[in-house]
Scaffold this motif. Structure first.
Motif, PDB file in Angstrom:
ATOM      1  N   HIS A 180       0.687  -1.341  -0.165  1.00 45.42           N
ATOM      2  CA  HIS A 180       0.403   0.183  -0.280  1.00 45.42           C
ATOM      3  C   HIS A 180       1.445   1.413  -0.112  1.00 45.42           C
ATOM      4  CE1 HIS A 180      -3.674  -2.686   1.753  1.00 45.42           C
ATOM      5  NE2 HIS A 180      -2.781  -2.545   0.362  1.00 45.42           N
ATOM      6  N   HIS A 181       2.189   1.103   0.186  1.00 49.55           N
ATOM      7  CA  HIS A 181       2.844   2.162   0.903  1.00 49.55           C
ATOM      8  C   HIS A 181       3.341   2.857  -0.577  1.00 49.55           C
ATOM      9  CE1 HIS A 181       5.939   4.944   2.221  1.00 49.55           C
ATOM     10  NE2 HIS A 181       7.008   4.424   1.779  1.00 49.55           N
ATOM     11  N   ILE A 182       3.596   1.777  -1.096  1.00 47.39           N
ATOM     12  CA  ILE A 182       5.019   1.547  -2.607  1.00 47.39           C
ATOM     13  C   ILE A 182       2.773   2.549  -3.354  1.00 47.39           C
ATOM     14  CG2 ILE A 182       4.886   0.591  -5.067  1.00 47.39           C
ATOM     15  CD1 ILE A 182       6.288  -1.669  -2.766  1.00 47.39           C
ATOM     16  N   LEU A 183       2.200   1.785  -3.676  1.00 46.31           N
ATOM     17  CA  LEU A 183       1.200   2.616  -4.403  1.00 46.31           C
ATOM     18  C   LEU A 183       0.415   3.800  -3.904  1.00 46.31           C
ATOM     19  CD1 LEU A 183      -2.144  -0.445  -4.147  1.00 46.31           C
ATOM     20  CD2 LEU A 183      -0.702   0.886  -6.352  1.00 46.31           C
ATOM     21  N   GLN A 184       0.708   4.268  -2.387  1.00 45.16           N
ATOM     22  CA  GLN A 184       0.206   5.413  -1.993  1.00 45.16           C
ATOM     23  C   GLN A 184       1.738   6.541  -2.926  1.00 45.16           C
ATOM     24  OE1 GLN A 184       0.993   6.095   1.691  1.00 45.16           O
ATOM     25  NE2 GLN A 184      -0.740   8.061   2.301  1.00 45.16           N
ATOM     26  N   GLN A 185       2.863   6.324  -2.564  1.00 39.69           N
ATOM     27  CA  GLN A 185       3.686   7.257  -3.475  1.00 39.69           C
ATOM     28  C   GLN A 185       3.443   7.403  -5.515  1.00 39.69           C
ATOM     29  OE1 GLN A 185       7.912   6.481  -1.537  1.00 39.69           O
ATOM     30  NE2 GLN A 185       6.552   3.900  -1.844  1.00 39.69           N
ATOM     31  N   MET A 186       2.889   6.548  -5.620  1.00 42.45           N
ATOM     32  CA  MET A 186       2.788   6.517  -7.242  1.00 42.45           C
ATOM     33  C   MET A 186       1.627   6.794  -7.101  1.00 42.45           C
ATOM     34  SD  MET A 186       4.755   4.630  -8.675  1.00 42.45           S
ATOM     35  CE  MET A 186       3.568   4.502 -10.436  1.00 42.45           C
ATOM     36  N   VAL A 187       0.642   7.506  -6.650  1.00 47.63           N
ATOM     37  CA  VAL A 187      -0.026   8.530  -6.860  1.00 47.63           C
ATOM     38  C   VAL A 187      -0.210   9.190  -6.029  1.00 47.63           C
ATOM     39  CG1 VAL A 187      -2.994   7.877  -6.392  1.00 47.63           C
ATOM     40  CG2 VAL A 187      -1.784   5.703  -7.127  1.00 47.63           C
ATOM     41  N   GLU A 188       0.564   9.364  -4.600  1.00 46.40           N
ATOM     42  CA  GLU A 188       0.156  10.885  -4.541  1.00 46.40           C
ATOM     43  C   GLU A 188       1.611  11.460  -4.390  1.00 46.40           C
ATOM     44  OE1 GLU A 188      -0.401  10.142   0.245  1.00 46.40           O
ATOM     45  OE2 GLU A 188      -2.697   9.233  -0.753  1.00 46.40           O
ATOM     46  N   CYS A 199       3.485  -7.052 -12.437  1.00 49.19           N
ATOM     47  CA  CYS A 199       4.114  -8.421 -12.037  1.00 49.19           C
ATOM     48  C   CYS A 199       3.257  -9.062 -11.407  1.00 49.19           C
ATOM     49  CB  CYS A 199       5.056  -7.773 -11.152  1.00 49.19           C
ATOM     50  SG  CYS A 199       6.481  -9.597 -10.068  1.00 49.19           S
ATOM     51  N   THR A 200       3.401 -10.082 -11.580  1.00 42.58           N
ATOM     52  CA  THR A 200       2.558 -10.971 -11.381  1.00 42.58           C
ATOM     53  C   THR A 200       3.185 -11.889  -9.601  1.00 42.58           C
ATOM     54  OG1 THR A 200       3.570 -13.343 -11.736  1.00 42.58           O
ATOM     55  CG2 THR A 200       1.759 -12.465 -12.908  1.00 42.58           C
ATOM     56  N   GLU A 201       3.577 -11.354  -9.205  1.00 37.69           N
ATOM     57  CA  GLU A 201       4.141 -11.638  -8.027  1.00 37.69           C
ATOM     58  C   GLU A 201       2.919 -10.808  -7.483  1.00 37.69           C
ATOM     59  OE1 GLU A 201       6.727 -14.718  -9.032  1.00 37.69           O
ATOM     60  OE2 GLU A 201       6.564 -12.523  -9.399  1.00 37.69           O
ATOM     61  N   ILE A 202       3.408  -8.745  -8.263  1.00 39.49           N
ATOM     62  CA  ILE A 202       2.419  -7.737  -6.913  1.00 39.49           C
ATOM     63  C   ILE A 202       0.858  -8.286  -7.416  1.00 39.49           C
ATOM     64  CG2 ILE A 202       1.597  -5.522  -6.989  1.00 39.49           C
ATOM     65  CD1 ILE A 202       4.505  -5.421  -8.746  1.00 39.49           C
ATOM     66  N   SER A 203       0.615  -8.960  -8.860  1.00 35.68           N
ATOM     67  CA  SER A 203      -1.218  -9.446  -7.945  1.00 35.68           C
ATOM     68  C   SER A 203      -1.310 -11.009  -7.374  1.00 35.68           C
ATOM     69  CB  SER A 203      -0.928 -10.608  -9.412  1.00 35.68           C
ATOM     70  OG  SER A 203      -0.530  -8.997 -10.528  1.00 35.68           O
ATOM     71  N   VAL A 204      -0.384 -11.329  -6.163  1.00 43.16           N
ATOM     72  CA  VAL A 204       0.006 -11.584  -5.703  1.00 43.16           C
ATOM     73  C   VAL A 204      -0.737 -11.347  -4.050  1.00 43.16           C
ATOM     74  CG1 VAL A 204       0.946 -13.205  -4.038  1.00 43.16           C
ATOM     75  CG2 VAL A 204       1.210 -13.575  -6.033  1.00 43.16           C
ATOM     76  N   ALA A 205       0.087 -10.183  -4.311  1.00 43.88           N
ATOM     77  CA  ALA A 205       0.009  -9.107  -3.482  1.00 43.88           C
ATOM     78  C   ALA A 205      -1.521  -8.112  -3.141  1.00 43.88           C
ATOM     79  CB  ALA A 205       1.224  -8.072  -3.405  1.00 43.88           C
ATOM     80  N   GLU A 206      -2.081  -7.899  -4.782  1.00 42.85           N
ATOM     81  CA  GLU A 206      -3.017  -7.505  -5.233  1.00 42.85           C
ATOM     82  C   GLU A 206      -4.500  -8.888  -4.555  1.00 42.85           C
ATOM     83  OE1 GLU A 206      -6.424  -5.738  -6.108  1.00 42.85           O
ATOM     84  OE2 GLU A 206      -5.196  -4.419  -5.703  1.00 42.85           O
ATOM     85  N   GLU A 207      -4.445 -10.187  -4.858  1.00 39.99           N
ATOM     86  CA  GLU A 207      -4.837 -10.751  -4.647  1.00 39.99           C
ATOM     87  C   GLU A 207      -5.318 -10.552  -2.587  1.00 39.99           C
ATOM     88  OE1 GLU A 207      -5.934 -15.438  -5.225  1.00 39.99           O
ATOM     89  OE2 GLU A 207      -4.083 -14.558  -5.605  1.00 39.99           O
ATOM     90  N   ILE A 217      -5.231  -1.363 -11.975  1.00 41.76           N
ATOM     91  CA  ILE A 217      -5.215  -2.318 -13.539  1.00 41.76           C
ATOM     92  C   ILE A 217      -3.965  -3.373 -13.202  1.00 41.76           C
ATOM     93  CG2 ILE A 217      -4.371  -3.042 -15.727  1.00 41.76           C
ATOM     94  CD1 ILE A 217      -7.291  -0.954 -15.502  1.00 41.76           C
ATOM     95  N   ASP A 218      -4.758  -4.432 -13.012  1.00 41.95           N
ATOM     96  CA  ASP A 218      -4.073  -6.009 -12.771  1.00 41.95           C
ATOM     97  C   ASP A 218      -3.600  -6.478 -13.452  1.00 41.95           C
ATOM     98  OD1 ASP A 218      -2.892  -8.045 -11.593  1.00 41.95           O
ATOM     99  OD2 ASP A 218      -3.952  -8.931 -10.585  1.00 41.95           O
ATOM    100  N   ALA A 219      -2.665  -6.555 -14.773  1.00 43.13           N
ATOM    101  CA  ALA A 219      -2.470  -7.349 -15.700  1.00 43.13           C
ATOM    102  C   ALA A 219      -2.626  -8.761 -15.427  1.00 43.13           C
ATOM    103  CB  ALA A 219      -0.418  -7.038 -15.565  1.00 43.13           C
ATOM    104  N   GLN A 220      -2.680  -9.947 -14.183  1.00 47.39           N
ATOM    105  CA  GLN A 220      -2.906 -10.621 -14.594  1.00 47.39           C
ATOM    106  C   GLN A 220      -4.056 -11.194 -14.106  1.00 47.39           C
ATOM    107  OE1 GLN A 220      -0.876 -14.008 -12.028  1.00 47.39           O
ATOM    108  NE2 GLN A 220      -2.008 -13.392 -10.083  1.00 47.39           N
TER     109      GLN A 220
END
Length: 237
Positions: A180-188, A199-207, A217-220
């Motif tokens: 969530h910190h990574i996403l926050q930095q990208m957006v804010e 990356c599909t490992e990030i998709s694991v984090a998303e799941e 947008i989750d590529a996986q």
């Protein structure tokens, strides 16, 4: 088995398991026979894609075993291939040249989804492996689609590699706060209108952790949806 597709997986195995879980979860079913027919090639010993892209002189190429998988599976006649590894798309053109059977292109599917899900988006960020950032597959396609590409800062890129390699790949664990910190930095901080999970490992984090209302947008997930669409359409033929 008739009307099936092949999943070129194992890069990594937990990410492939996530793809399979989403595939089965999203397929409309009421009985066993409603699930999709597929072959999973969980080729876990394929050399690391990022290692090769970053330093090809000192690491084994993943193309050799991936090409072998494509040739072998093509003989069985799947309707299409799914390749749930973003970084492996560095070899996409070479792999597709080996077969007449279409290989779904996960990055292109993810980028196409932006207009549908975030039609007002202009600045598109990417979090991915060092290899995917270096090979510019997403960067070039995002710009070609008319968006402004936003590269993660070196700090965000390092944190993303920690999430991918130290957490998911090494321990099968998701640090939700880090994700969530990574996403926050990208957006804010970088003012992204949407962030592609490349990356599909990030998709694991998303799941497992969810995106905490950040625009992603989750590529996986896009690959899963396209796999289901094509497989169900083929059943009607």
């Amino acid at each position: 088995m008739q009307k099936f597709f092949t999943i070129l997986g194992g890069m990594g195995t937990e990410a492939t398991e996530s793809y399979i879980h989403l595939l089965n979860e999203r397929t409309p079913t009421h009985k066993d026979q409603d699930y999709l027919n597929y072959i999973l090639v969980n080729h876990a010993t394929v050399p690391d894609r990022t290692d090769y892209i970053v330093d090809p002189d000192h690491h084994q190429s993943p193309l050799v075993p991936l090409a072998e998988d494509v040739r072998q599976q093509s003989q069985l006649g799947p309707q299409f291939f799914a390749l749930p590894c973003n970084t492996a798309h560095y070899f996409y053109d070479q792999l597709q040249a080996l077969t007449d059977i279409p290989i779904l292109h996960m990055p292109n599917l993810a980028i196409a989804a932006i207009a549908k899900k975030f039609p007002q988006a202009k600045r598109v960020g990417l979090i991915a492996t060092e290899g995917t950032l270096k090979d510019r597959i997403y960067e070039v396609a995002i710009q070609a689609a008319g968006y402004q590409f936003v590269m993660p800062t070196p700090t965000i890129a390092k944190e993303t590699m920690t999430l991918i390699y130290d957490d998911v790949k090494a321990q099968n664990w998701v640090d939700a706060d880090l994700y969530h910190h990574i996403l926050q930095q990208m957006v804010e901080d970088l003012h992204c209108d949407v962030v592609i999970l490349g990356c599909t490992e990030i998709s694991v984090a998303e799941e497992r952790a969810g995106h905490a209302n950040f625009p992603v947008i989750d590529a996986q997930g896009e690959l899963v949806d396209e796999s289901i669409r094509l497989a169900l359409a083929a059943r009607k033929q």
